[in-house]
Design a protein around this motif. Structure first.
Motif, PDB file in Angstrom:
ATOM      1  N   LEU A  76      -3.047   2.828  -8.684  1.00 51.06           N
ATOM      2  CA  LEU A  76      -2.485   2.898  -7.332  1.00 51.06           C
ATOM      3  C   LEU A  76      -1.366   3.929  -7.264  1.00 51.06           C
ATOM      4  CD1 LEU A  76      -2.362  -0.921  -6.534  1.00 51.06           C
ATOM      5  CD2 LEU A  76      -4.215   0.704  -6.211  1.00 51.06           C
ATOM      6  N   VAL A  77      -0.522   3.929  -8.269  1.00 53.53           N
ATOM      7  CA  VAL A  77       0.551   4.924  -8.314  1.00 53.53           C
ATOM      8  C   VAL A  77      -0.040   6.323  -8.447  1.00 53.53           C
ATOM      9  CG1 VAL A  77       2.594   5.664  -9.555  1.00 53.53           C
ATOM     10  CG2 VAL A  77       2.101   3.237  -9.352  1.00 53.53           C
ATOM     11  N   PHE A  78      -1.070   6.431  -9.281  1.00 55.88           N
ATOM     12  CA  PHE A  78      -1.766   7.697  -9.463  1.00 55.88           C
ATOM     13  C   PHE A  78      -2.304   8.197  -8.121  1.00 55.88           C
ATOM     14  CE2 PHE A  78      -5.738   9.998 -10.361  1.00 55.88           C
ATOM     15  CZ  PHE A  78      -5.273  10.978 -11.207  1.00 55.88           C
ATOM     16  N   ASN A  79      -2.911   7.280  -7.379  1.00 53.52           N
ATOM     17  CA  ASN A  79      -3.455   7.612  -6.058  1.00 53.52           C
ATOM     18  C   ASN A  79      -2.379   8.211  -5.157  1.00 53.52           C
ATOM     19  OD1 ASN A  79      -5.441   7.615  -4.060  1.00 53.52           O
ATOM     20  ND2 ASN A  79      -4.838   5.602  -3.305  1.00 53.52           N
ATOM     21  N   LEU A  80      -1.246   7.545  -5.116  1.00 55.52           N
ATOM     22  CA  LEU A  80      -0.123   8.004  -4.297  1.00 55.52           C
ATOM     23  C   LEU A  80       0.309   9.401  -4.706  1.00 55.52           C
ATOM     24  CD1 LEU A  80       2.122   7.322  -2.244  1.00 55.52           C
ATOM     25  CD2 LEU A  80       3.435   6.386  -4.134  1.00 55.52           C
ATOM     26  N   MET A  81       0.400   9.624  -6.027  1.00 56.58           N
ATOM     27  CA  MET A  81       0.886  10.915  -6.514  1.00 56.58           C
ATOM     28  C   MET A  81      -0.104  12.033  -6.209  1.00 56.58           C
ATOM     29  SD  MET A  81       2.652   9.988 -10.112  1.00 56.58           S
ATOM     30  CE  MET A  81       4.171   9.064 -10.162  1.00 56.58           C
ATOM     31  N   VAL A  82      -1.391  11.747  -6.404  1.00 57.83           N
ATOM     32  CA  VAL A  82      -2.400  12.787  -6.126  1.00 57.83           C
ATOM     33  C   VAL A  82      -2.360  13.176  -4.653  1.00 57.83           C
ATOM     34  CG1 VAL A  82      -4.871  13.269  -6.013  1.00 57.83           C
ATOM     35  CG2 VAL A  82      -3.922  12.197  -8.027  1.00 57.83           C
ATOM     36  N   VAL A  83      -2.262  12.152  -3.783  1.00 58.35           N
ATOM     37  CA  VAL A  83      -2.199  12.454  -2.350  1.00 58.35           C
ATOM     38  C   VAL A  83      -0.971  13.313  -2.045  1.00 58.35           C
ATOM     39  CG1 VAL A  83      -1.812  11.419  -0.093  1.00 58.35           C
ATOM     40  CG2 VAL A  83      -3.563  10.481  -1.593  1.00 58.35           C
ATOM     41  N   ALA A  84       0.129  13.036  -2.725  1.00 59.41           N
ATOM     42  CA  ALA A  84       1.349  13.794  -2.480  1.00 59.41           C
ATOM     43  C   ALA A  84       1.218  15.247  -2.906  1.00 59.41           C
ATOM     44  CB  ALA A  84       2.517  13.135  -3.212  1.00 59.41           C
ATOM     45  N   ALA A 131      -7.146  15.285   5.792  1.00 58.27           N
ATOM     46  CA  ALA A 131      -6.798  13.930   5.337  1.00 58.27           C
ATOM     47  C   ALA A 131      -7.978  13.129   4.785  1.00 58.27           C
ATOM     48  CB  ALA A 131      -6.113  13.172   6.470  1.00 58.27           C
ATOM     49  N   PRO A 132      -9.142  13.059   5.500  1.00 61.03           N
ATOM     50  CA  PRO A 132     -10.240  12.238   4.949  1.00 61.03           C
ATOM     51  C   PRO A 132     -10.627  12.672   3.543  1.00 61.03           C
ATOM     52  CG  PRO A 132     -10.756  12.944   7.188  1.00 61.03           C
ATOM     53  CD  PRO A 132      -9.513  13.669   6.793  1.00 61.03           C
ATOM     54  N   GLY A 133     -10.773  13.972   3.366  1.00 57.95           N
ATOM     55  CA  GLY A 133     -11.157  14.478   2.051  1.00 57.95           C
ATOM     56  C   GLY A 133     -10.131  14.149   0.988  1.00 57.95           C
ATOM     57  N   ILE A 134      -8.856  14.332   1.323  1.00 58.93           N
ATOM     58  CA  ILE A 134      -7.795  14.063   0.340  1.00 58.93           C
ATOM     59  C   ILE A 134      -7.804  12.587  -0.059  1.00 58.93           C
ATOM     60  CG2 ILE A 134      -5.303  14.052  -0.037  1.00 58.93           C
ATOM     61  CD1 ILE A 134      -5.091  16.420   1.874  1.00 58.93           C
ATOM     62  N   LEU A 135      -7.881  11.711   0.947  1.00 58.06           N
ATOM     63  CA  LEU A 135      -7.891  10.274   0.651  1.00 58.06           C
ATOM     64  C   LEU A 135      -9.048   9.926  -0.277  1.00 58.06           C
ATOM     65  CD1 LEU A 135      -7.086   8.597   4.087  1.00 58.06           C
ATOM     66  CD2 LEU A 135      -5.630   8.743   2.062  1.00 58.06           C
ATOM     67  N   TRP A 136     -10.229  10.493   0.015  1.00 56.39           N
ATOM     68  CA  TRP A 136     -11.410  10.156  -0.775  1.00 56.39           C
ATOM     69  C   TRP A 136     -11.315  10.699  -2.190  1.00 56.39           C
ATOM     70  CZ3 TRP A 136     -15.335   6.908  -0.622  1.00 56.39           C
ATOM     71  CH2 TRP A 136     -15.576   6.241   0.580  1.00 56.39           C
ATOM     72  N   VAL A 137     -10.897  11.955  -2.311  1.00 52.36           N
ATOM     73  CA  VAL A 137     -10.820  12.538  -3.656  1.00 52.36           C
ATOM     74  C   VAL A 137      -9.805  11.774  -4.498  1.00 52.36           C
ATOM     75  CG1 VAL A 137     -10.143  14.586  -4.956  1.00 52.36           C
ATOM     76  CG2 VAL A 137     -11.601  14.818  -2.958  1.00 52.36           C
ATOM     77  N   LEU A 145      -6.855   0.134  -3.465  1.00 55.49           N
ATOM     78  CA  LEU A 145      -6.792   1.527  -3.018  1.00 55.49           C
ATOM     79  C   LEU A 145      -7.063   1.613  -1.518  1.00 55.49           C
ATOM     80  CD1 LEU A 145      -8.761   3.305  -5.895  1.00 55.49           C
ATOM     81  CD2 LEU A 145      -6.326   3.544  -5.403  1.00 55.49           C
ATOM     82  N   THR A 146      -8.034   0.806  -1.060  1.00 52.61           N
ATOM     83  CA  THR A 146      -8.369   0.809   0.364  1.00 52.61           C
ATOM     84  C   THR A 146      -7.181   0.367   1.202  1.00 52.61           C
ATOM     85  OG1 THR A 146     -10.617   0.226  -0.242  1.00 52.61           O
ATOM     86  CG2 THR A 146     -10.000  -0.101   2.050  1.00 52.61           C
ATOM     87  N   LEU A 147      -6.519  -0.694   0.752  1.00 52.37           N
ATOM     88  CA  LEU A 147      -5.398  -1.213   1.527  1.00 52.37           C
ATOM     89  C   LEU A 147      -4.228  -0.238   1.554  1.00 52.37           C
ATOM     90  CD1 LEU A 147      -5.552  -4.965   0.501  1.00 52.37           C
ATOM     91  CD2 LEU A 147      -6.330  -3.872   2.614  1.00 52.37           C
ATOM     92  N   MET A 148      -4.167   0.619   0.521  1.00 51.55           N
ATOM     93  CA  MET A 148      -3.114   1.638   0.499  1.00 51.55           C
ATOM     94  C   MET A 148      -3.370   2.747   1.505  1.00 51.55           C
ATOM     95  SD  MET A 148      -2.338   2.660  -3.374  1.00 51.55           S
ATOM     96  CE  MET A 148      -1.163   3.971  -3.065  1.00 51.55           C
ATOM     97  N   SER A 149      -4.671   2.946   1.836  1.00 52.05           N
ATOM     98  CA  SER A 149      -5.047   4.176   2.523  1.00 52.05           C
ATOM     99  C   SER A 149      -4.389   4.373   3.894  1.00 52.05           C
ATOM    100  CB  SER A 149      -6.563   4.274   2.630  1.00 52.05           C
ATOM    101  OG  SER A 149      -7.055   3.210   3.405  1.00 52.05           O
ATOM    102  N   PRO A 150      -4.156   3.301   4.694  1.00 44.32           N
ATOM    103  CA  PRO A 150      -3.501   3.569   5.986  1.00 44.32           C
ATOM    104  C   PRO A 150      -2.125   4.210   5.810  1.00 44.32           C
ATOM    105  CG  PRO A 150      -4.429   1.372   5.974  1.00 44.32           C
ATOM    106  CD  PRO A 150      -4.553   1.897   4.582  1.00 44.32           C
ATOM    107  N   LEU A 151      -1.393   3.723   4.808  1.00 52.22           N
ATOM    108  CA  LEU A 151      -0.068   4.280   4.543  1.00 52.22           C
ATOM    109  C   LEU A 151      -0.174   5.760   4.174  1.00 52.22           C
ATOM    110  CD1 LEU A 151       2.973   3.636   4.065  1.00 52.22           C
ATOM    111  CD2 LEU A 151       2.364   3.319   1.663  1.00 52.22           C
TER     112      LEU A 151
END
Lengths: 219, 255
Positions: free
Chosen positions: A23-31, A48-54, A106-112
């Protein structure tokens, strides 16, 4: 089956600090994307859609390695295999558990994260839905890859090589649904295809993964 | 096992035994290589020099004589590998694993060749080397699958385990094959749909079609010969501890 699920759930819960990592990794990659491409909100909304998915895809990959690792190391895989419990049932339990702790999280994180990328709020329900479906397919197909490399000592990168090509259709359909909604056209077609993919993967993958896992157990 | 001792089955086991296959593969490999090599040379000279110019694309279309044979052969290769994977997993024929192992580098090369020749062809006709359309993307996925097979077979040290894991991966990746084949019909792609059709009308003049078909047949022969050659080496390598290989290589008595 309920017992297997409960066992998986307990085991994961006792190692919850490891579950935070994806989850932390997800946040960092998006950043990384706004900093690497552009901080412009309008352009970010398109990306945004592509970034969230990747990011979700990469975070899932990172967590797959652990799916069978501990059970293989401490011998409980062999115990289950010899106990008469079908391996496919164990794998199904592992898939559902993996999805619950990684995919759903990961899904629940995605709106944020979507907010940080200026994704319109009206698209959030759809984003949640497709990510929930997509990460379920990620966990399911990932189980096959994880089973194939279960016996190997260093398997992280190899696992990614095996699984990424199989994730591509999910990525295309997932981003396709959100992009269609973003463009104001119907997103039913890619969404139904994704749902069909989820059903098919969930029905077939446990058996394939069981065959793969059997190999490393016999070894 | 009464079933396994039927005459056909016994013959099959004898035929697929590594020493036997090693022997009979040699003349086949040589013959296919010669026929295929000569035919390929003829087809390329025919296609590059004598076939007419395309009214729309001019001379640039002539890369078709590399692009179509390699793409078609790479798909046929994947199909054969899937069949071999089933044979390996169901009937546990050792030879199927050996052939399968050596199909990987050949298939990988063919796929890469199809992608590269396609990119070179794309520049003058589409204006770009690469676009993310369905045919190109699914072909790229096939390249990734071949790399994955190679990686997993190399990573697992135990031979039998590596073979079975690779076979499973081949079968899982098989879903991509129909996607490649029919991507041009299912979606609106930049890539054109099939011109040569087994059923229905082929939309190509004979002067272009003949060298193309010849180059395809020749490529299939050369590819089959390459797989046979490589399988022979694989057999030698895997059976290197056996007596017949030591005899074959004249190694006995020296050590």
């Amino acid at each position: 089956m309920m017992f297997l699920l409960r066992r998986e759930w307990l085991l994961s819960w006792r190692r919850r600090s490891e579950l935070i990592n994806p989850l932390v990794f997800n946040l960092m990659v998006v950043a990384l994307f706004p900093l690497g491409i552009t901080p412009d909100p309008d352009e970010l909304a398109v990306l945004a859609p592509g970034i969230l998915w990747v990011a979700a895809l990469l975070a899932t990959l990172l967590s797959l390695d652990l799916m069978f690792r501990y059970d293989h190391q401490d011998g409980s895989l062999e115990q289950v295999a010899t106990s008469g419990t079908p391996l496919a049932a164990l794998i199904l339990a592992k898939i559902l558990n993996h999805w619950l702790f990684t995919g759903l999280a990961l899904t629940l994180m995605s709106p944020l994260l979507g907010l940080m990328l200026n994704l319109p709020i009206s698209l959030m329900p759809l984003t949640l839905l497709v990510l929930a479906l997509g990460t379920l397919v990620f966990s399911t197909i990932g189980a096959i890859g994880a089973a194939l490399v279960a016996g190997l000592r260093r398997s992280g990168l190899l696992l990614s090589l095996l699984v990424i090509p199989l994730y591509i259709p999910v990525l295309i359909l997932g981003t396709g649904s959100i992009n269609a909604a973003l463009a104001g056209v119907s997103f039913v077609a890619p969404l139904s295809a994704l749902a069909a993919l989820a059903c098919m993967a969930l029905a077939l993958a446990p058996w394939v993964a069981a065959a793969a896992l059997q190999l490393s157990i016999n070894d | 096992m009464a079933f396994s001792m039927t005459p056909v089955w016994r013959w099959f086991h004898r035929w697929t035994s590594p020493p036997n296959f090693y022997r009979i593969a040699r003349p086949w490999a040589l013959g296919l290589m010669l026929v295929g090599g000569v035919a390929l040379l003829v087809a390329w000279i025919w296609g590059l020099v004598f076939a007419p110019e395309d009214y729309l694309q001019g001379n640039s279309y002539r890369i078709i004589f590399v692009h179509v044979p390699s793409a078609s052969a790479s798909l046929a290769m994947y199909l054969s590998m899937a069949i071999l994977a089933v044979i390996s997993l169901v009937w546990k024929i050792k030879l199927a694993d050996m052939v399968l192992r050596q199909c990987i580098p050949v298939g990988l090369t063919l796929t890469a060749l199809a992608l590269i020749s396609g990119a070179i062809w794309g520049r003058p006709t589409w204006g770009v080397y690469w676009i993310w359309d369905a045919r190109l993307t699914s072909m790229l996925v096939q390249l990734f699958l071949f790399i994955g097979m190679w990686a997993i077979h190399t990573a697992i040290e135990q031979q039998k385990l590596a073979d079975k894991a690779t076979a499973i991966l081949v079968l899982v990746g098989f879903v991509n094959l129909p996607i490649i084949k029919w991507s041009v019909d299912w979606w609106n792609t930049m890539h054109q749909p099939a011109t040569i059709r087994i059923t229905g009308e082929t939309t190509m003049v004979w002067e272009m079609l003949a060298p193309l078909l010849l180059s395809m047949a020749a490529t299939y022969c050369v590819v089959a010969a390459l797989v046979l050659y490589r399988t022979r080496w694989e057999i030698l390598y895997r059976e290197r501890k056996t007596r017949w290989v030591q005899d074959e290589l004249g190694l006995r008595g020296q050590a």
